[in-house]
Motif scaffolding. Sequence first.
Motif, PDB file in Angstrom:
ATOM      1  N   ALA A  89       0.839  -1.201   0.000  1.00 37.40           N
ATOM      2  CA  ALA A  89       0.000   0.000   0.000  1.00 37.40           C
ATOM      3  C   ALA A  89       0.874   1.250   0.000  1.00 37.40           C
ATOM      4  O   ALA A  89       2.012   1.229   0.476  1.00 37.40           O
ATOM      5  CB  ALA A  89      -0.910  -0.011   1.218  1.00 37.40           C
ATOM      6  N   GLN A  97      -6.102   4.113   6.008  1.00 40.74           N
ATOM      7  CA  GLN A  97      -5.482   3.525   7.188  1.00 40.74           C
ATOM      8  C   GLN A  97      -5.717   2.019   7.227  1.00 40.74           C
ATOM      9  O   GLN A  97      -4.802   1.243   7.534  1.00 40.74           O
ATOM     10  CB  GLN A  97      -6.067   4.174   8.458  1.00 40.74           C
ATOM     11  CG  GLN A  97      -5.760   5.654   8.608  1.00 40.74           C
ATOM     12  CD  GLN A  97      -4.327   5.910   9.063  1.00 40.74           C
ATOM     13  OE1 GLN A  97      -3.605   4.989   9.429  1.00 40.74           O
ATOM     14  NE2 GLN A  97      -3.920   7.170   9.039  1.00 40.74           N
ATOM     15  N   SER A 117      -2.137  -4.267   4.404  1.00 44.61           N
ATOM     16  CA  SER A 117      -0.912  -4.487   3.643  1.00 44.61           C
ATOM     17  C   SER A 117       0.232  -4.910   4.558  1.00 44.61           C
ATOM     18  O   SER A 117       0.987  -5.840   4.252  1.00 44.61           O
ATOM     19  CB  SER A 117      -0.542  -3.213   2.875  1.00 44.61           C
ATOM     20  OG  SER A 117       0.644  -3.386   2.134  1.00 44.61           O
ATOM     21  N   GLU A 118       0.355  -4.249   5.692  1.00 45.09           N
ATOM     22  CA  GLU A 118       1.414  -4.581   6.643  1.00 45.09           C
ATOM     23  C   GLU A 118       1.219  -5.977   7.215  1.00 45.09           C
ATOM     24  O   GLU A 118       2.187  -6.716   7.424  1.00 45.09           O
ATOM     25  CB  GLU A 118       1.449  -3.540   7.767  1.00 45.09           C
ATOM     26  CG  GLU A 118       1.911  -2.162   7.314  1.00 45.09           C
ATOM     27  CD  GLU A 118       1.799  -1.130   8.413  1.00 45.09           C
ATOM     28  OE1 GLU A 118       1.215  -1.464   9.484  1.00 45.09           O
ATOM     29  OE2 GLU A 118       2.261   0.013   8.222  1.00 45.09           O
ATOM     30  N   GLN A 171      -3.520   0.308   4.679  1.00 42.33           N
ATOM     31  CA  GLN A 171      -2.137   0.243   5.140  1.00 42.33           C
ATOM     32  C   GLN A 171      -1.958  -0.888   6.147  1.00 42.33           C
ATOM     33  O   GLN A 171      -0.986  -1.653   6.084  1.00 42.33           O
ATOM     34  CB  GLN A 171      -1.741   1.574   5.768  1.00 42.33           C
ATOM     35  CG  GLN A 171      -0.283   1.665   6.208  1.00 42.33           C
ATOM     36  CD  GLN A 171       0.663   1.771   5.031  1.00 42.33           C
ATOM     37  OE1 GLN A 171       0.311   2.327   4.014  1.00 42.33           O
ATOM     38  NE2 GLN A 171       1.865   1.235   5.167  1.00 42.33           N
ATOM     39  N   LYS A 172      -2.891  -1.023   7.076  1.00 42.39           N
ATOM     40  CA  LYS A 172      -2.796  -2.076   8.087  1.00 42.39           C
ATOM     41  C   LYS A 172      -2.912  -3.460   7.463  1.00 42.39           C
ATOM     42  O   LYS A 172      -2.189  -4.390   7.837  1.00 42.39           O
ATOM     43  CB  LYS A 172      -3.878  -1.880   9.151  1.00 42.39           C
ATOM     44  CG  LYS A 172      -3.644  -0.670  10.053  1.00 42.39           C
ATOM     45  CD  LYS A 172      -4.741  -0.539  11.099  1.00 42.39           C
ATOM     46  CE  LYS A 172      -4.499   0.658  12.008  1.00 42.39           C
ATOM     47  NZ  LYS A 172      -5.575   0.802  13.029  1.00 42.39           N
ATOM     48  N   THR A 177       2.656   4.715   0.901  1.00 43.62           N
ATOM     49  CA  THR A 177       3.134   5.240   2.180  1.00 43.62           C
ATOM     50  C   THR A 177       2.264   6.423   2.616  1.00 43.62           C
ATOM     51  O   THR A 177       1.962   7.314   1.816  1.00 43.62           O
ATOM     52  CB  THR A 177       4.594   5.694   2.056  1.00 43.62           C
ATOM     53  OG1 THR A 177       5.386   4.613   1.578  1.00 43.62           O
ATOM     54  CG2 THR A 177       5.129   6.168   3.402  1.00 43.62           C
ATOM     55  N   ILE A 178       1.863   6.406   3.867  1.00 41.02           N
ATOM     56  CA  ILE A 178       1.065   7.509   4.402  1.00 41.02           C
ATOM     57  C   ILE A 178       2.023   8.568   4.950  1.00 41.02           C
ATOM     58  O   ILE A 178       2.774   8.320   5.881  1.00 41.02           O
ATOM     59  CB  ILE A 178       0.117   7.016   5.515  1.00 41.02           C
ATOM     60  CG1 ILE A 178      -0.862   5.974   4.952  1.00 41.02           C
ATOM     61  CG2 ILE A 178      -0.654   8.191   6.121  1.00 41.02           C
ATOM     62  CD1 ILE A 178      -1.801   5.406   5.989  1.00 41.02           C
TER      63      ILE A 178
END
Length: 335
Positions: A268, A282, A288-289, A285-286, A270-271
């Motif tokens: 995802a 958000q 994806s991590e 991103q979570k 980068t924020i």
Amino acid sequence: MHFLPFSPQREMRGSITFKIVPSYRSQSMSCEIYVRAQFEYDPAKDDLIPCKEAGIRFRVGDIIQIISKDDHNWWQGKLENTKNGTAGVWHVIAMEKTKQEQQASCTWFGKKKKQYKDKYLAKHNAVFDQLDLVTYEEVVKLPSFKRKTLVCLVSAHGVGRRHIKNTLITKHPDRFAYPIPHTTRPPKKDEENGKNYYFVSHDQMMQDISNNDYLEYGSHEDAMYGTRLETIRQIHAQGMISILDVEPQALKILRTAEFAPYVVFIAAPTITPGMTEDDSLQRLQKESEMLQRTYAHYFDQTIINNEIDDTIRLLEEAVDLVSTTPQWVPVSWVY
């Protein structure tokens, strides 16, 4: 040199000469076993290692040459890509701490593992994360060769993997192709069998699924959809690279010599602090991590999709590079 507290040297005077006697233990030939680490190890964080300076730090995906595993608790090796070739040790049991949610198993080095192919066919199967999980993968270095199955695009939903896939096929129609899916829904008006879909009966698809003929399958609006393994093989027979955007569970089937995949994880974006806060971003991103933490040991490359054009360019460069340089592949692909 370390002396015990009750050693008689405390009462001695003068000089002592130590004689070094060669060991009569037979010396084995140079170890040529290499493994790809599937967990991270940092001796600075290991409370069990007596000398942290003697430890070797490695990350997921690093190639390690095994020098000695005589001690069941402590192995010795060195990173393959280090210039000085300094060897170090690591605590084998520490992997249990690192992979707390995985059932570690050091069953490589020539041992056959029972296959559970049928367990991995479902797109969302919790059994996948409980079977055949290892902490190392024995690998071998091969001369450059063309990967058959792409670029397996793995990412969280919403990252843009389908757009990336379609762009690559449009730009390189003679190089990449996407396997046509099968479905049990009736064809719409003007739909041609074998163009966008293969239309099959529900009974036929269920029979093929029971025969492990599908890489993935699922249902949507009372119809079933799936990717048949034979459609991937047909692309290979044409001398082309098959592009797949798959769920991580499908990698268990794909990572074989037959399909020889190059697995790319599309992370995802980068924020950054200047970006407008968005709950969906958000969550993306979570997710994806989480995928990266769980399946990073399967990835050949990770690309952060900050700019779609840059991502496509990096994918093109990666495919060119992997086809012209030596590659580390699972030893099961060769022997």
